[in-house]
Motif scaffolding. Structure first.
Motif, PDB file in Angstrom:
ATOM      1  N   TRP A   1      -3.168 -12.616  13.889  1.00 12.41           N
ATOM      2  CA  TRP A   1      -2.350 -13.003  12.735  1.00 12.41           C
ATOM      3  C   TRP A   1      -1.430 -14.309  13.045  1.00 12.41           C
ATOM      4  N   GLU A   2      -0.949 -14.581  14.217  1.00 11.21           N
ATOM      5  CA  GLU A   2      -0.452 -15.813  14.496  1.00 11.21           C
ATOM      6  C   GLU A   2      -1.305 -17.089  14.585  1.00 11.21           C
TER       7      GLU A   2
ATOM      8  N   GLN B   1       8.711 -10.800  11.512  1.00 10.39           N
ATOM      9  CA  GLN B   1       8.257 -12.031  12.183  1.00 10.39           C
ATOM     10  C   GLN B   1       6.769 -12.565  11.875  1.00 10.39           C
ATOM     11  N   GLN B   2       6.075 -11.692  11.358  1.00  9.36           N
ATOM     12  CA  GLN B   2       4.630 -11.621  10.955  1.00  9.36           C
ATOM     13  C   GLN B   2       3.914 -11.952  12.321  1.00  9.36           C
ATOM     14  N   THR B   3       3.769 -11.315  13.309  1.00  2.00           N
ATOM     15  CA  THR B   3       3.200 -11.118  14.582  1.00  2.00           C
ATOM     16  C   THR B   3       2.725  -9.924  15.033  1.00  2.00           C
ATOM     17  N   CYS B   4       1.430  -9.986  15.884  1.00  2.00           N
ATOM     18  CA  CYS B   4       0.951  -8.667  16.209  1.00  2.00           C
ATOM     19  C   CYS B   4       0.561  -9.053  17.763  1.00  2.00           C
ATOM     20  N   SER B   5       0.359  -8.322  18.551  1.00  2.00           N
ATOM     21  CA  SER B   5       0.236  -8.277  19.966  1.00  2.00           C
ATOM     22  C   SER B   5      -1.280  -8.947  20.135  1.00  2.00           C
TER      23      SER B   5
ATOM     24  N   SER C   1      -3.248 -11.821   8.086  1.00  2.00           N
ATOM     25  CA  SER C   1      -3.059 -10.574   8.726  1.00  2.00           C
ATOM     26  C   SER C   1      -4.124  -9.909   9.258  1.00  2.00           C
TER      27      SER C   1
ATOM     28  N   ARG D   1      -2.539 -11.302  18.449  1.00  2.00           N
ATOM     29  CA  ARG D   1      -2.244 -12.798  18.223  1.00  2.00           C
ATOM     30  C   ARG D   1      -3.311 -13.263  17.103  1.00  2.00           C
TER      31      ARG D   1
END
Length: 185
Positions: free
Chosen positions: A18-19, A10-14, A24, A16
């Motif tokens: 990257w979103e 999903q190309q997500t990181c906690s 990245s 945030r």
């Protein structure tokens, strides 16, 4: 130690990052290295060279300057009429949000004020009240034991001043009376 959850599909990181940016973050890049995925492939398409080249592939024609614009029949728009605000003008200007409100110079050193009359701390010569009746020291026995002192404690004897020669004085050993008269003639 902080922990972040990364989802490569999903190309997500906690964190945030990257979103929000489309690039990245360091946590996602570390996970990609562990899994053997190239980090350049996960960058959003807006940051790729091919997208920039297709955006600027068309010719941008410049527009004519104001001298070549067609004249308008409408009246010329003027700025609104300004009137002077009532009251005294402000002395300090309104500062912007990014300006500091602190003064650019150091504060003055605060010293305690010393009176030059009574040498007391806390007031100056102009506001000095002097000694009050409560500050006066009275000896045992009250005021009766105090002797009145004359304003001038030592008597001064007035000396006569000699102005010119006189016959009533006796001449001193080194002077003769004839010498003094010869000098005056």
């Amino acid at each position: 130690m902080e922990k972040y959850v990364v989802n490569l599909k999903q190309q997500t990181c906690s964190c945030r990052k990257w979103e929000l940016t489309g690039i990245s973050c360091t946590h996602a890049i570390a996970c990609m290295w562990i899994n053997g995925v190239e980090p350049e492939l996960s960058v959003n398409s807006y940051y790729r060279k091919s997208t920039v080249l297709t955006t600027y592939s068309f010719i941008v024609y410049p527009c004519n300057g104001p001298n070549l614009w067609p004249p308008l029949q409408t009246p010329v728009m003027l700025p609104p009429i300004m009137r002077r605000a009532p009251g005294r003008p402000k002395k300090a200007r309104n500062k912007k949000n990014d300006e500091s409100t602190k003064r650019p110079y150091l504060p003055r050193q605060s010293r305690s004020v010393v009176c030059k009359n009574c040498k007391a701390i806390g007031h100056n010569r102009r506001t000095c009240k002097g000694k009050t009746s409560t500050d006066r020291t009275i000896p045992k026995g009250g005021n009766k034991n105090l002797k009145r002192q004359s304003p001038c404690p030592t008597p001064v004897v007035a000396k006569k001043q000699n102005i010119g020669p006189s016959t009533s004085q006796t001449p001193s050993a080194g002077h003769q009376q004839g010498d003094s008269t010869s000098k005056t003639q």
